[in-house]
Design a protein around this motif. Structure first.
Motif, mmCIF file in Angstrom:
data_model
loop_
_atom_site.group_PDB
_atom_site.id
_atom_site.type_symbol
_atom_site.label_atom_id
_atom_site.label_comp_id
_atom_site.label_asym_id
_atom_site.label_seq_id
_atom_site.Cartn_x
_atom_site.Cartn_y
_atom_site.Cartn_z
ATOM 1 N N ARG A 1 0.837 -1.209 0.000
ATOM 2 C CA ARG A 1 0.000 0.000 0.000
ATOM 3 C C ARG A 1 0.866 1.250 0.000
ATOM 4 N NH1 ARG A 1 -3.943 -2.444 4.339
ATOM 5 N NH2 ARG A 1 -5.451 -3.385 2.923
ATOM 6 N N GLU A 2 1.922 1.231 0.807
ATOM 7 C CA GLU A 2 2.829 2.380 0.853
ATOM 8 C C GLU A 2 3.384 2.668 -0.540
ATOM 9 O OE1 GLU A 2 7.094 3.859 2.739
ATOM 10 O OE2 GLU A 2 6.309 1.892 3.288
ATOM 11 N N ARG A 3 3.880 1.655 -1.183
ATOM 12 C CA ARG A 3 4.482 1.805 -2.512
ATOM 13 C C ARG A 3 3.473 2.355 -3.518
ATOM 14 N NH1 ARG A 3 4.785 -3.796 -4.918
ATOM 15 N NH2 ARG A 3 2.641 -3.236 -5.363
ATOM 16 N N ASN A 4 2.317 1.732 -3.616
ATOM 17 C CA ASN A 4 1.320 2.137 -4.611
ATOM 18 C C ASN A 4 0.812 3.550 -4.371
ATOM 19 O OD1 ASN A 4 1.568 -0.472 -5.609
ATOM 20 N ND2 ASN A 4 -0.368 -1.173 -4.757
ATOM 21 N N ARG A 5 0.537 3.858 -3.131
ATOM 22 C CA ARG A 5 -0.036 5.165 -2.808
ATOM 23 C C ARG A 5 0.996 6.279 -2.912
ATOM 24 N NH1 ARG A 5 -3.788 3.021 2.242
ATOM 25 N NH2 ARG A 5 -5.166 1.769 0.927
ATOM 26 N N THR A 6 2.231 5.989 -2.535
ATOM 27 C CA THR A 6 3.291 6.989 -2.670
ATOM 28 C C THR A 6 3.515 7.328 -4.133
ATOM 29 O OG1 THR A 6 4.354 6.264 -0.627
ATOM 30 C CG2 THR A 6 5.723 7.478 -2.188
ATOM 31 N N VAL A 7 3.552 6.312 -4.974
ATOM 32 C CA VAL A 7 3.740 6.541 -6.405
ATOM 33 C C VAL A 7 2.601 7.376 -6.977
ATOM 34 C CG1 VAL A 7 3.755 5.391 -8.660
ATOM 35 C CG2 VAL A 7 5.242 4.564 -6.834
ATOM 36 N N ALA A 8 1.370 7.037 -6.638
ATOM 37 C CA ALA A 8 0.231 7.816 -7.136
ATOM 38 C C ALA A 8 0.315 9.266 -6.669
ATOM 39 C CB ALA A 8 -1.085 7.180 -6.682
ATOM 40 N N ALA A 9 0.713 9.468 -5.424
ATOM 41 C CA ALA A 9 0.842 10.836 -4.896
ATOM 42 C C ALA A 9 1.905 11.616 -5.667
ATOM 43 C CB ALA A 9 1.174 10.800 -3.407
ATOM 44 N N TYR A 10 3.052 11.003 -5.897
ATOM 45 C CA TYR A 10 4.118 11.679 -6.651
ATOM 46 C C TYR A 10 3.664 12.031 -8.069
ATOM 47 C CZ TYR A 10 7.661 10.326 -3.134
ATOM 48 O OH TYR A 10 8.406 10.157 -1.993
ATOM 49 N N ILE A 11 2.893 11.148 -8.679
ATOM 50 C CA ILE A 11 2.463 11.381 -10.062
ATOM 51 C C ILE A 11 1.494 12.552 -10.145
ATOM 52 C CG2 ILE A 11 1.162 10.407 -11.986
ATOM 53 C CD1 ILE A 11 2.419 7.667 -11.193
ATOM 54 N N ALA B 1 10.031 11.540 -11.932
ATOM 55 C CA ALA B 1 11.183 10.628 -11.933
ATOM 56 C C ALA B 1 11.197 9.768 -10.666
ATOM 57 C CB ALA B 1 12.484 11.418 -12.062
ATOM 58 N N LYS B 2 10.838 10.351 -9.512
ATOM 59 C CA LYS B 2 10.766 9.567 -8.274
ATOM 60 C C LYS B 2 9.726 8.460 -8.414
ATOM 61 C CE LYS B 2 10.207 12.841 -5.109
ATOM 62 N NZ LYS B 2 10.066 13.543 -3.811
ATOM 63 N N ALA B 3 8.565 8.827 -8.950
ATOM 64 C CA ALA B 3 7.498 7.838 -9.117
ATOM 65 C C ALA B 3 7.917 6.738 -10.091
ATOM 66 C CB ALA B 3 6.230 8.528 -9.625
ATOM 67 N N THR B 4 8.484 7.135 -11.205
ATOM 68 C CA THR B 4 8.906 6.167 -12.215
ATOM 69 C C THR B 4 9.994 5.251 -11.667
ATOM 70 O OG1 THR B 4 8.320 7.735 -13.954
ATOM 71 C CG2 THR B 4 9.777 5.929 -14.569
ATOM 72 N N GLY B 5 10.916 5.813 -10.908
ATOM 73 C CA GLY B 5 11.972 5.009 -10.299
ATOM 74 C C GLY B 5 11.404 3.951 -9.366
ATOM 75 N N LEU B 6 10.445 4.335 -8.539
ATOM 76 C CA LEU B 6 9.805 3.372 -7.652
ATOM 77 C C LEU B 6 9.069 2.297 -8.442
ATOM 78 C CD1 LEU B 6 8.398 5.718 -4.857
ATOM 79 C CD2 LEU B 6 10.200 3.999 -4.604
ATOM 80 N N MET B 7 8.422 2.704 -9.507
ATOM 81 C CA MET B 7 7.691 1.735 -10.323
ATOM 82 C C MET B 7 8.646 0.727 -10.961
ATOM 83 S SD MET B 7 4.854 4.239 -12.027
ATOM 84 C CE MET B 7 3.510 3.114 -12.400
ATOM 85 N N GLN B 8 9.786 1.205 -11.418
ATOM 86 C CA GLN B 8 10.746 0.316 -12.071
ATOM 87 C C GLN B 8 11.416 -0.634 -11.092
ATOM 88 O OE1 GLN B 8 13.239 3.216 -14.006
ATOM 89 N NE2 GLN B 8 11.950 3.275 -15.836
ATOM 90 N N THR B 9 11.636 -0.186 -9.864
ATOM 91 C CA THR B 9 12.382 -1.009 -8.914
ATOM 92 C C THR B 9 11.508 -1.787 -7.946
ATOM 93 O OG1 THR B 9 12.634 0.854 -7.377
ATOM 94 C CG2 THR B 9 14.402 0.510 -9.004
ATOM 95 N N GLN B 10 10.272 -1.325 -7.702
ATOM 96 C CA GLN B 10 9.464 -1.965 -6.672
ATOM 97 C C GLN B 10 8.149 -2.563 -7.154
ATOM 98 O OE1 GLN B 10 8.990 0.409 -3.128
ATOM 99 N NE2 GLN B 10 11.093 1.126 -3.191
ATOM 100 N N PHE B 11 7.670 -2.180 -8.327
ATOM 101 C CA PHE B 11 6.412 -2.731 -8.829
ATOM 102 C C PHE B 11 6.669 -4.074 -9.498
ATOM 103 C CE2 PHE B 11 3.042 0.779 -9.498
ATOM 104 C CZ PHE B 11 3.281 1.304 -8.245
#
Length: 165
Positions: free
Chosen positions: A90-100, A120-130
């Protein structure tokens, strides 16, 4: 859907309703749901969803500074491990959505560098954690993962073609 069972459900409906730009009565109804969700500030697993809905509604209404603020709150609360119902997913998904959403709002405020950094922060998280979209397992919180993916496409279309102002 206009009278959901509680503020967290209202926020979920608002988030789905606002995934794409809305106008007229559709925007008004979704905004009303997001506003209702935002009135509930108790710290349960729906808090960040309610903050995301408020920020997305603000963004869709052109209230970009307010959207940035709501997304700051959402990202900060998403990382609170003592929040009821917190999970790393949840942290990962919601943080990414917030950054976007924050990136799109910053771009609309003509803060292009900051917008690109947030994206770039959101995309980086998506590439490494999604998980990979074709993996067959998007996790238990897959609707939130898909929301982030949909918003990312919109942000890249908006910001990706922007000049480096």
């Amino acid at each position: 859907f206009v009278e959901p069972d509680g503020p967290s459900v209202a926020a979920q409906i608002a988030n789905f309703s606002l995934l794409l730009p809305a106008v007229g009565d559709e925007l008004k109804t979704a905004t009303k749901l997001a506003d209702w969700g935002a009135t509930a500030r108790y710290g349960d697993k729906g808090l960040v969803t309610r903050q995301l809905a408020k920020g997305l509604a603000d963004y869709r209404q052109g209230q970009f500074a307010s959207a940035v603020s709501s997304m700051d709150q959402a990202a900060a609360n998403a990382s609170k491990q003592d929040l009821i119902g917190w999970t790393r997913e949840r942290e990962r998904n919601r943080t990414v959505a917030a950054y976007i959403v924050q990136a799109m709002a910053l771009y609309q405020l003509k803060q292009t560098r900051e917008a690109r950094e947030a994206l770039a922060k959101a995309t980086g998280l998506m590439q490494t954690q999604f998980p990979q979209m074709d993996s067959g397992d998007l996790g238990r919180e897959w609707p939130e993962l898909l929301i982030a993916q949909i918003l990312r496409r919109e942000a890249e279309a908006l910001i990706g073609g922007a000049s480096g102002n």
